[in-house]
Design an enzyme around this catalytic site. Structure first.
Site, PDB file in Angstrom:
ATOM      1  N   CYS A 178      -0.952   9.747   2.651  1.00 55.80           N
ATOM      2  CA  CYS A 178      -0.187   8.535   2.348  1.00 55.80           C
ATOM      3  C   CYS A 178       1.231   8.868   1.891  1.00 55.80           C
ATOM      4  CB  CYS A 178      -0.957   7.710   1.317  1.00 55.80           C
ATOM      5  SG  CYS A 178      -0.289   6.071   0.988  1.00 55.80           S
ATOM      6  N   GLY A 179       1.664   8.325   0.776  1.00 50.83           N
ATOM      7  CA  GLY A 179       3.030   8.508   0.310  1.00 50.83           C
ATOM      8  C   GLY A 179       3.406   9.944   0.032  1.00 50.83           C
TER       9      GLY A 179
END
Length: 201
Positions: free
Chosen positions: A103-104
Site C-alpha cells: 500500500c502506501g
C-alpha cells in the site's frame, strides 16, 4: 526456532489489516515478529489498535533480521514523517536483507528511489507516478511482485502479499504454498486438505 527476527514497522495510522496474514503465519513457522516504531511511544492503527513498539527504528540492523515489513498508513502520503522507514528499507536492501512493502509504503519506497530499477507494484500505477519517481517503466499490474529481495503489493492484496513473504522466506513452497493461497484468497475448501496432509508429514 529461527534465530533471527522478522521486523514489522508500526506507526500511527498503519493499516492493520494488510500484514496480518504474513505475520501470523511467520509466527506459526517459528519466526519472532518484533514491532519497530519511530520511537518507544505507543502508536495507534487506523483500526484503533494501540501498539507499543518492541524496538526503536534506529536500533534495528539488517544483520539481526530476516525481513522488514512496511505496512501502509495515511502518514505515507502526508509529509515525510515516515521517510526514516524508507531509508531503513534502503539499508536493508543494500545489505541483502529482504523488505516487504504494501500500500502506501510502496510510495515511500518510490520517493526513496528504491523502485526506480526494480519490478514492483502498488495500489495503481498513477498513485506511484504522483511521487515523481523514475521507475514507472518497471511497474507491474499484479497483486504482488517480488524482485530479488523486495516484495511490493497493493492495499487490497494482503493474502498475495503474505504469499510472497512466505515464499521468499521458504515457509511454504510449491503445492503447499498454492493451496495456502487458494484457501485464504479464494475460500477453496479443497485446498485445506492439501495443507492438512502437509502438516501431518
Amino acid at each position: 526456532m529461527n534465530s533471527k527476527s522478522v521486523h514489522l514497522a508500526v506507526y500511527d495510522t498503519l493499516a492493520d489489516w494488510e500484514t496480518g496474514y504474513a505475520t501470523a503465519y511467520l509466527a506459526r513457522a517459528g519466526y519472532r515478529v518484533r514491532t519497530v516504531g519511530p520511537s518507544a511511544a505507543p502508536v495507534r492503527s487506523i483500526g484503533g489498535l494501540r501498539v507499543e513498539p518492541d524496538l526503536v527504528l534506529d536500533d534495528v540492523r539488517p544483520e539481526d533480521s530476516e525481513l522488514l515489513i512496511l505496512p501502509g498508513a495515511d502518514l505515507w502520503d502526508s509529509g515525510d514523517r515516515l521517510a526514516p522507514f524508507a531509508r531503513k528499507a534502503r539499508e536493508f536492501l543494500d545489505a541483502g536483507t529482504p523488505v516487504a512493502a504494501i500500500c502506501g509504503a510502496t510510495a515511500g519506497l518510490a520517493r526513496e528511489g528504491l523502485l526506480d530499477e526494480r519490478a514492483h507494484t502498488g495500489a495503481v500505477s498513477f498513485y506511484l507516478a504522483a511521487t515523481g519517481y523514475a521507475g514507472g517503466g518497471h511497474y507491474v499490474d499484479a497483486d504482488a511482485v517480488t524482485d530479488g529481495t523486495l516484495i511490493t503489493a497493493g492495499p487490497t492484496e494482503p493474502v498475495a502479499f503474505a504469499r510472497e513473504v512466505l515464499r521468499l522466506l521458504g515457509v511454504y513452497e510449491g503445492e503447499v504454498l498454492d493451496a495456502w493461497y487458494r484457501l485464504f484468497h479464494d475460500s477453496d475448501a479443497e485446498a485445506y486438505a492439501v495443507l492438512e496432509k502437509a502438516a501431518a508429514k
